[in-house]
Motif scaffolding. Structure first.
Motif, PDB file in Angstrom:
ATOM      1  N   ILE A 277       0.767  -0.666   0.153  1.00 20.70           N
ATOM      2  CA  ILE A 277       0.473  -0.505   0.276  1.00 20.70           C
ATOM      3  C   ILE A 277       0.540   1.529  -0.317  1.00 20.70           C
ATOM      4  O   ILE A 277       2.475   1.342   0.544  1.00 20.70           O
ATOM      5  CB  ILE A 277      -0.915  -0.018   0.909  1.00 20.70           C
ATOM      6  CG1 ILE A 277      -0.128   0.261   2.681  1.00 20.70           C
ATOM      7  CG2 ILE A 277      -1.751  -0.967   0.647  1.00 20.70           C
ATOM      8  CD1 ILE A 277      -1.308   0.088   3.486  1.00 20.70           C
ATOM      9  N   HIS A 278       0.629   2.134  -0.534  1.00 23.45           N
ATOM     10  CA  HIS A 278       1.064   3.837  -0.154  1.00 23.45           C
ATOM     11  C   HIS A 278       0.862   4.631   0.668  1.00 23.45           C
ATOM     12  O   HIS A 278      -0.631   5.396   0.911  1.00 23.45           O
ATOM     13  CB  HIS A 278       1.170   4.031  -1.683  1.00 23.45           C
ATOM     14  CG  HIS A 278       1.444   3.256  -2.528  1.00 23.45           C
ATOM     15  ND1 HIS A 278       1.139   2.489  -3.619  1.00 23.45           N
ATOM     16  CD2 HIS A 278       2.633   3.609  -2.665  1.00 23.45           C
ATOM     17  CE1 HIS A 278       1.906   1.709  -4.164  1.00 23.45           C
ATOM     18  NE2 HIS A 278       3.677   2.541  -3.928  1.00 23.45           N
ATOM     19  N   HIS A 279       1.854   5.509   1.415  1.00 23.41           N
ATOM     20  CA  HIS A 279       1.377   6.020   2.400  1.00 23.41           C
ATOM     21  C   HIS A 279       1.773   8.048   1.786  1.00 23.41           C
ATOM     22  O   HIS A 279       3.213   7.328   2.622  1.00 23.41           O
ATOM     23  CB  HIS A 279       1.831   5.494   3.765  1.00 23.41           C
ATOM     24  CG  HIS A 279       1.168   6.302   5.187  1.00 23.41           C
ATOM     25  ND1 HIS A 279      -0.039   7.123   4.984  1.00 23.41           N
ATOM     26  CD2 HIS A 279       2.330   7.225   5.660  1.00 23.41           C
ATOM     27  CE1 HIS A 279       0.106   8.116   6.089  1.00 23.41           C
ATOM     28  NE2 HIS A 279       1.763   8.156   6.523  1.00 23.41           N
ATOM     29  N   TYR A 280       1.813   8.536   1.515  1.00 27.90           N
ATOM     30  CA  TYR A 280       2.469   9.875   1.123  1.00 27.90           C
ATOM     31  C   TYR A 280       3.299   8.870   0.028  1.00 27.90           C
ATOM     32  O   TYR A 280       2.262   8.403  -0.539  1.00 27.90           O
ATOM     33  CB  TYR A 280       3.055  10.864   2.384  1.00 27.90           C
ATOM     34  CG  TYR A 280       2.343  11.100   3.316  1.00 27.90           C
ATOM     35  CD1 TYR A 280       1.835  12.186   2.779  1.00 27.90           C
ATOM     36  CD2 TYR A 280       2.585  10.868   4.406  1.00 27.90           C
ATOM     37  CE1 TYR A 280       1.355  13.483   3.186  1.00 27.90           C
ATOM     38  CE2 TYR A 280       1.453  11.191   5.603  1.00 27.90           C
ATOM     39  CZ  TYR A 280       0.491  12.357   4.722  1.00 27.90           C
ATOM     40  OH  TYR A 280      -0.180  13.162   5.956  1.00 27.90           O
ATOM     41  N   ASP A 281       4.243   9.761  -0.643  1.00 30.99           N
ATOM     42  CA  ASP A 281       5.395   8.561  -0.922  1.00 30.99           C
ATOM     43  C   ASP A 281       5.835   7.171  -0.804  1.00 30.99           C
ATOM     44  O   ASP A 281       6.810   6.628  -1.134  1.00 30.99           O
ATOM     45  CB  ASP A 281       6.091   9.457  -1.853  1.00 30.99           C
ATOM     46  CG  ASP A 281       7.188   9.994  -0.212  1.00 30.99           C
ATOM     47  OD1 ASP A 281       7.111   9.831  -0.109  1.00 30.99           O
ATOM     48  OD2 ASP A 281       7.952  10.913  -1.562  1.00 30.99           O
ATOM     49  N   LYS A 282       5.501   6.650   0.015  1.00 29.13           N
ATOM     50  CA  LYS A 282       6.119   5.294   1.222  1.00 29.13           C
ATOM     51  C   LYS A 282       5.358   4.447   0.185  1.00 29.13           C
ATOM     52  O   LYS A 282       3.840   4.315   0.715  1.00 29.13           O
ATOM     53  CB  LYS A 282       6.404   6.065   2.334  1.00 29.13           C
ATOM     54  CG  LYS A 282       7.232   5.355   3.033  1.00 29.13           C
ATOM     55  CD  LYS A 282       7.527   6.129   4.725  1.00 29.13           C
ATOM     56  CE  LYS A 282       8.310   4.791   5.306  1.00 29.13           C
ATOM     57  NZ  LYS A 282       9.356   4.818   5.209  1.00 29.13           N
ATOM     58  N   LYS A 283       5.962   3.359  -0.105  1.00 32.53           N
ATOM     59  CA  LYS A 283       5.764   2.634   0.185  1.00 32.53           C
ATOM     60  C   LYS A 283       6.007   1.019   1.172  1.00 32.53           C
ATOM     61  O   LYS A 283       6.767   1.188   1.613  1.00 32.53           O
ATOM     62  CB  LYS A 283       6.371   1.278  -1.525  1.00 32.53           C
ATOM     63  CG  LYS A 283       6.162   0.242  -1.509  1.00 32.53           C
ATOM     64  CD  LYS A 283       6.773  -0.128  -3.546  1.00 32.53           C
ATOM     65  CE  LYS A 283       6.631  -1.502  -4.040  1.00 32.53           C
ATOM     66  NZ  LYS A 283       7.522  -2.451  -4.356  1.00 32.53           N
ATOM     67  N   LEU A 284       4.602   0.666   1.417  1.00 32.19           N
ATOM     68  CA  LEU A 284       4.691   0.103   2.428  1.00 32.19           C
ATOM     69  C   LEU A 284       4.167  -1.789   2.344  1.00 32.19           C
ATOM     70  O   LEU A 284       3.215  -1.611   1.036  1.00 32.19           O
ATOM     71  CB  LEU A 284       3.383   0.445   3.854  1.00 32.19           C
ATOM     72  CG  LEU A 284       4.684   1.706   4.124  1.00 32.19           C
ATOM     73  CD1 LEU A 284       2.827   2.049   5.602  1.00 32.19           C
ATOM     74  CD2 LEU A 284       5.735   1.833   4.934  1.00 32.19           C
ATOM     75  N   HIS A 285       4.611  -2.014   2.478  1.00 31.29           N
ATOM     76  CA  HIS A 285       4.485  -4.111   2.680  1.00 31.29           C
ATOM     77  C   HIS A 285       3.625  -4.035   4.042  1.00 31.29           C
ATOM     78  O   HIS A 285       3.419  -4.001   4.465  1.00 31.29           O
ATOM     79  CB  HIS A 285       5.998  -4.926   2.421  1.00 31.29           C
ATOM     80  CG  HIS A 285       6.156  -4.900   0.974  1.00 31.29           C
ATOM     81  ND1 HIS A 285       6.329  -4.693   0.101  1.00 31.29           N
ATOM     82  CD2 HIS A 285       7.490  -3.996   1.581  1.00 31.29           C
ATOM     83  CE1 HIS A 285       7.237  -4.558  -0.998  1.00 31.29           C
ATOM     84  NE2 HIS A 285       8.378  -3.754  -0.173  1.00 31.29           N
ATOM     85  N   LEU A 286       2.676  -5.222   3.637  1.00 29.50           N
ATOM     86  CA  LEU A 286       1.716  -5.829   4.086  1.00 29.50           C
ATOM     87  C   LEU A 286       2.614  -6.888   5.177  1.00 29.50           C
ATOM     88  O   LEU A 286       2.993  -7.740   4.365  1.00 29.50           O
ATOM     89  CB  LEU A 286       0.517  -6.444   4.118  1.00 29.50           C
ATOM     90  CG  LEU A 286      -0.468  -5.562   3.090  1.00 29.50           C
ATOM     91  CD1 LEU A 286      -2.188  -5.886   3.344  1.00 29.50           C
ATOM     92  CD2 LEU A 286      -0.935  -4.209   4.095  1.00 29.50           C
TER      93      LEU A 286
END
Ligand code: ASN
Length: 311
Positions: free
Chosen positions: A65-74
């Motif tokens: 998923i994306h939060h601002y320009d950060k890509k985050l993994h579940l």
């Protein structure tokens, strides 16, 4: 994809079987938490999003998923967070009931032992070797399962399940020995024939499972396999923690080192502690206890790989 209708969903929610299964699960988890408390473990809360997660030993679809320009993994597993949480001097034993998301590929569609999301009882200990983890987990599982077997007699009767009493120690084999004796399907074959859970050691898999320095090409890791054909219960290992060793193992697996730059920096600064641990799949454990055909049979909400679930 198998579509799930409202009628089928309601039918499952309205059976009393699923409540017997969850009563068994409730008692079992209470016993497991008690065991950890008595053995001085600190419980952590699960982490669900992070810039890095377990690369796993098999391919899955990316869950990001994306939060601002950060890509985050579940979270696929909390392996890195387990290691990092043991950095503080006074924290030596931790565990988490950790939800994991693994968007499995269609190849595993017919697996009776995989879900798109599941929870694992994830354990990590500082300055211990794999044999100490094996002995702890054998003690944890046999104590909790035998107590659940006694306390939930009515529920087991309702499910028509005659669960045998567990008598540790469980046998330990090495994968190379089983490969020679039974061929590549050794795990499922042995699981079908066995009447007791058993450990298998030495698998080449993720970079973080420690390679044996004395016998390079062998690995200080293990799986526990359930009997009666219920298959894999858990995997565990001693961990690589030395910077040069981690780089070597990552390069062998052609991994992108940039992705792990902060984790690598911690190990370069010699802050990554020497740990070992394992993760017990909770739904797999409940499936074995309850003697159910498929792992989804023990879940109120179906998360089978090919299910078009509606809730
Ligand atoms: N939790 C496992 C372990 O501790 C890793 C995994 O689930 N992939 O080794």
């Amino acid at each position: 994809m198998t579509t799930e209708s409202i009628d089928e969903t309601l039918e499952k929610l309205e059976t009393t079987e699923i409540y017997s299964i969850h009563r068994i699960q409730t008692f079992l988890l209470k016993e497991m938490h008690n065991f950890m408390y008595e053995h001085n473990f600190v419980q952590l809360m699960p982490i669900l999003i992070s810039p890095i997660t377990d690369p796993l030993n098999h391919q899955v679809r990316p869950a990001t998923i994306h939060h601002y320009d950060k890509k985050l993994h579940l979270t696929a597993s909390m392996i890195f967070h387990k290691q990092l949480s043991l950095i503080p001097n006074d924290i030596n034993n931790i565990y988490i009931v950790s939800p994991n998301i693994r968007l499995e590929l269609p190849e595993l569609r017919n697996s009776k032992n995989h879900l798109l999301e599941f929870s694992q009882f994830d354990i990590e200990i500082k300055d211990k070797d794999m044999w100490e983890i094996i002995s702890l987990v054998e003690n944890l599982l046999s104590t909790s399962i035998n107590r659940t077997r006694e306390a939930c007699k009515n529920e087991f009767r309702h499910l028509g399940r005659e669960l045998p009493e567990l008598k540790p120690p469980f046998p330990i084999y090495s994968s190379d020995e089983l490969l020679v004796k039974h061929g590549t399907t050794f795990e499922s074959e042995m699981s079908r024939k066995s009447t007791t859970p058993f450990f298998i050691t030495n698998f080449k898999r993720e970079f973080y499972d420690k390679e044996d320095q004395v016998n390079p090409g062998t690995y200080r890791n293990f799986d526990l396999i359930y009997p009666e054909g219920f298959g894999e219960a858990l995997s565990g290992a001693e961990r690589e923690y030395d910077y040069d060793r981690i780089i070597k193992r990552m390069n062998e697996l052609n991994m992108n080192l940039d992705t792990f730059n902060h984790y690598l920096e911690i190990s370069r600064r010699k802050k990554l502690p020497r740990t070992a641990g394992c993760g017990i799949g909770i739904q797999r454990l409940v499936r074995y206890l309850c003697g159910r055909e498929k792992i989804s049979d023990v879940c109120i909400f179906n998360r089978s790989i090919d299910s078009d679930f509606i809730f």
